[in-house]
Motif scaffolding. Structure first.
Motif, short mmCIF file in Angstrom:
data_model
loop_
_atom_site.label_atom_id
_atom_site.label_comp_id
_atom_site.label_asym_id
_atom_site.label_seq_id
_atom_site.Cartn_x
_atom_site.Cartn_y
_atom_site.Cartn_z
N GLY A 227 10.49 64.21 29.51
CA GLY A 227 11.29 63.17 28.88
C GLY A 227 12.51 62.78 29.72
O GLY A 227 13.06 61.69 29.57
N GLN A 228 12.92 63.69 30.60
CA GLN A 228 14.12 63.42 31.42
C GLN A 228 13.79 62.87 32.81
O GLN A 228 14.69 62.53 33.56
CB GLN A 228 14.91 64.72 31.59
N VAL A 229 12.51 62.81 33.14
CA VAL A 229 12.14 62.33 34.49
C VAL A 229 12.40 60.82 34.57
O VAL A 229 11.93 60.05 33.73
CB VAL A 229 10.66 62.63 34.80
N LYS A 230 13.15 60.42 35.60
CA LYS A 230 13.51 59.00 35.72
C LYS A 230 12.62 58.25 36.69
O LYS A 230 12.36 57.06 36.52
CB LYS A 230 14.96 58.88 36.21
N TYR A 231 12.19 58.94 37.75
CA TYR A 231 11.44 58.25 38.81
C TYR A 231 10.22 59.08 39.17
O TYR A 231 10.32 60.30 39.34
CB TYR A 231 12.32 58.08 40.05
N ALA A 232 9.07 58.40 39.31
CA ALA A 232 7.83 59.16 39.56
C ALA A 232 6.91 58.45 40.54
O ALA A 232 7.02 57.24 40.78
CB ALA A 232 7.11 59.39 38.23
N GLU A 233 6.01 59.24 41.09
CA GLU A 233 4.84 58.73 41.82
C GLU A 233 3.61 59.34 41.15
O GLU A 233 3.69 60.47 40.64
CB GLU A 233 4.90 59.11 43.30
N ALA A 234 2.49 58.62 41.18
CA ALA A 234 1.31 59.07 40.43
C ALA A 234 0.06 58.96 41.30
O ALA A 234 -0.04 58.05 42.12
CB ALA A 234 1.15 58.21 39.18
N PHE A 235 -0.88 59.88 41.07
CA PHE A 235 -2.09 59.93 41.88
C PHE A 235 -3.30 60.27 41.01
O PHE A 235 -3.22 61.14 40.14
CB PHE A 235 -1.92 60.97 42.99
N GLU A 236 -4.43 59.62 41.33
CA GLU A 236 -5.67 59.85 40.56
C GLU A 236 -6.73 60.48 41.47
O GLU A 236 -6.90 60.08 42.61
CB GLU A 236 -6.19 58.51 40.04
N LEU A 237 -7.44 61.46 40.93
CA LEU A 237 -8.50 62.12 41.70
C LEU A 237 -9.67 61.17 41.93
O LEU A 237 -10.07 60.44 41.02
CB LEU A 237 -9.02 63.32 40.92
N CYS A 238 -10.20 61.24 43.13
CA CYS A 238 -11.44 60.53 43.47
C CYS A 238 -12.60 61.45 43.07
O CYS A 238 -12.48 62.67 43.12
CB CYS A 238 -11.43 60.28 44.97
N GLU A 239 -13.72 60.85 42.65
CA GLU A 239 -14.86 61.67 42.24
C GLU A 239 -15.62 62.26 43.43
O GLU A 239 -16.52 63.07 43.26
CB GLU A 239 -15.82 60.84 41.39
N TYR A 240 -15.28 61.81 44.63
CA TYR A 240 -15.92 62.37 45.83
C TYR A 240 -14.98 63.41 46.44
O TYR A 240 -13.80 63.41 46.17
CB TYR A 240 -16.22 61.27 46.85
N GLY A 241 -15.53 64.25 47.32
CA GLY A 241 -14.71 65.30 47.91
C GLY A 241 -14.59 66.46 46.94
O GLY A 241 -15.26 66.51 45.89
N ALA A 242 -13.70 67.43 47.28
CA ALA A 242 -13.54 68.61 46.42
C ALA A 242 -13.00 68.18 45.05
O ALA A 242 -12.21 67.24 44.96
CB ALA A 242 -12.58 69.59 47.08
N GLN A 243 -13.42 68.87 44.01
CA GLN A 243 -12.98 68.58 42.64
C GLN A 243 -12.11 69.74 42.16
O GLN A 243 -12.63 70.75 41.68
CB GLN A 243 -14.19 68.39 41.73
N PRO A 244 -10.79 69.62 42.32
CA PRO A 244 -9.91 70.76 42.02
C PRO A 244 -9.67 70.94 40.53
O PRO A 244 -9.62 69.95 39.78
CB PRO A 244 -8.61 70.36 42.71
#
Ligand SMILES: [Zn+2]
Length: 300
Positions: A269-286
């Motif tokens: 709730g206190q985070v003001k600034y962010a970057e976001a990333f989505e997993l690709c279905e190819y490659g390793a699936q962590p």
């Protein structure tokens, strides 16, 4: 009795070695390679997270797959490509990371076999644990084909006789996408959202040296963006800086729920600034544990 003791000793020793290996794996240096279509895309999308990785001693490389040579309303060609390469080198120095600009014309990137080889070699040579790119349904053809090329390399990096001049990877890296606003065929849906508040100024400083793109407006800019009076120039610089801060603030707002998955509800709730990333279905699936190792920024 003796046999069982020996076996027990062996089991303990094996467990100890395994635990040391796990600790080493958790603490070892991460290697991240981010692809963008133009010299500024990686910085915009992942500059804050890159600065966080760099501050912890991990190795990050930003690659622009084109040289950006039509990305201005007044200038073009070799001189613009040279100018943009210098800008991005200066920006990446601020972030504490490595930069590379591939000499392909801006606006002309295609998902060819030749370019698939370029991307495959870059990922292998960097020995990447994590690879990032645009999604293949972003608005700009160069962004889309960057996404396609990175997807096309996601399996090929492990195939020994594709580009046999660079050894194939034994472990398939994790591949992730940057955010965009496009809804069709599917909207961006992040798996990891990073609080970049602590490095926001560093990111804005890095973006601030890319004068051709941001103060001058890049391909869609005009001379009207360039005031001659120093006071007005300062105002323009602040306006650009504020715009980028708002952009990262809106990501924090948009993905507040996913922030809570990583930071807990109160902290999120206190985070003001962010970057976001989505997993690709190819490659390793962590799984989540592996993602926490790849993004070692979460305290919970
Ligand atoms: Zn771009």
């Amino acid at each position: 009795m003796k046999k069982s003791l020996t076996l027990t000793t062996f089991a303990v020793a094996t467990a100890l070695i395994a635990s040391v290996n796990t600790t080493q794996a958790a603490e070892r240096e991460l290697r991240i390679i981010c692809f963008g279509a133009h010299p500024d895309d990686c910085e915009l999308q992942a500059g804050g997270t890159a600065a966080l990785w760099a501050s912890k001693g991990h190795k990050v490389k930003f690659v622009s797959l084109t040289n950006g040579d039509i990305g201005h309303w007044r200038d073009a060609g070799g001189p613009l490509a040279t100018r943009r390469k210098k800008e991005v080198q200066e920006a990446d120095k601020i972030l504490g990371i490595i930069t590379e600009v591939v000499d392909i014309h801006d606006g002309e990137l295609l998902p060819t076999v030749e370019n698939r080889r370029i991307v495959t070699r870059l990922i292998r040579e960097w020995k990447a644990d994590l690879v990032m790119s645009h999604r293949p349904n972003d608005y700009h053809p160069d962004h889309r084909y960057t996404g396609v090329l990175v997807q096309d390399a996601a399996y090929m990096v492990t195939v020994p006789f594709f580009c046999p001049d660079v050894p194939a990877m034994q472990d398939n890296p994790v591949f992730m996408y940057y955010p965009d606003r496009f809804q069709k065929p599917n909207p961006f849906d992040p798996d990891v959202v990073v609080d970049i508040g602590g490095v926001l100024d560093k990111k804005l400083d890095a973006l601030g040296v890319m004068v051709s793109q941001f103060y001058e407006g890049g391909a869609n800019g005009s001379h009207k963006l360039l005031p001659e009076e120093p006071e007005k120039q300062k105002g323009r610089h602040q306006e650009v800086r504020d715009g980028f801060a708002r952009r990262n603030a809106s990501l924090a707002e948009r993905f507040r729920t996913q922030l809570a998955d990583w930071y807990g509800k109160d902290k999120a709730g206190q985070v003001k600034y962010a970057e976001a990333f989505e997993l690709c279905e190819y490659g390793a699936q962590p799984n989540k544990e592996r993602l926490k190792k790849l993004f070692p920024f979460f305290s919970n």
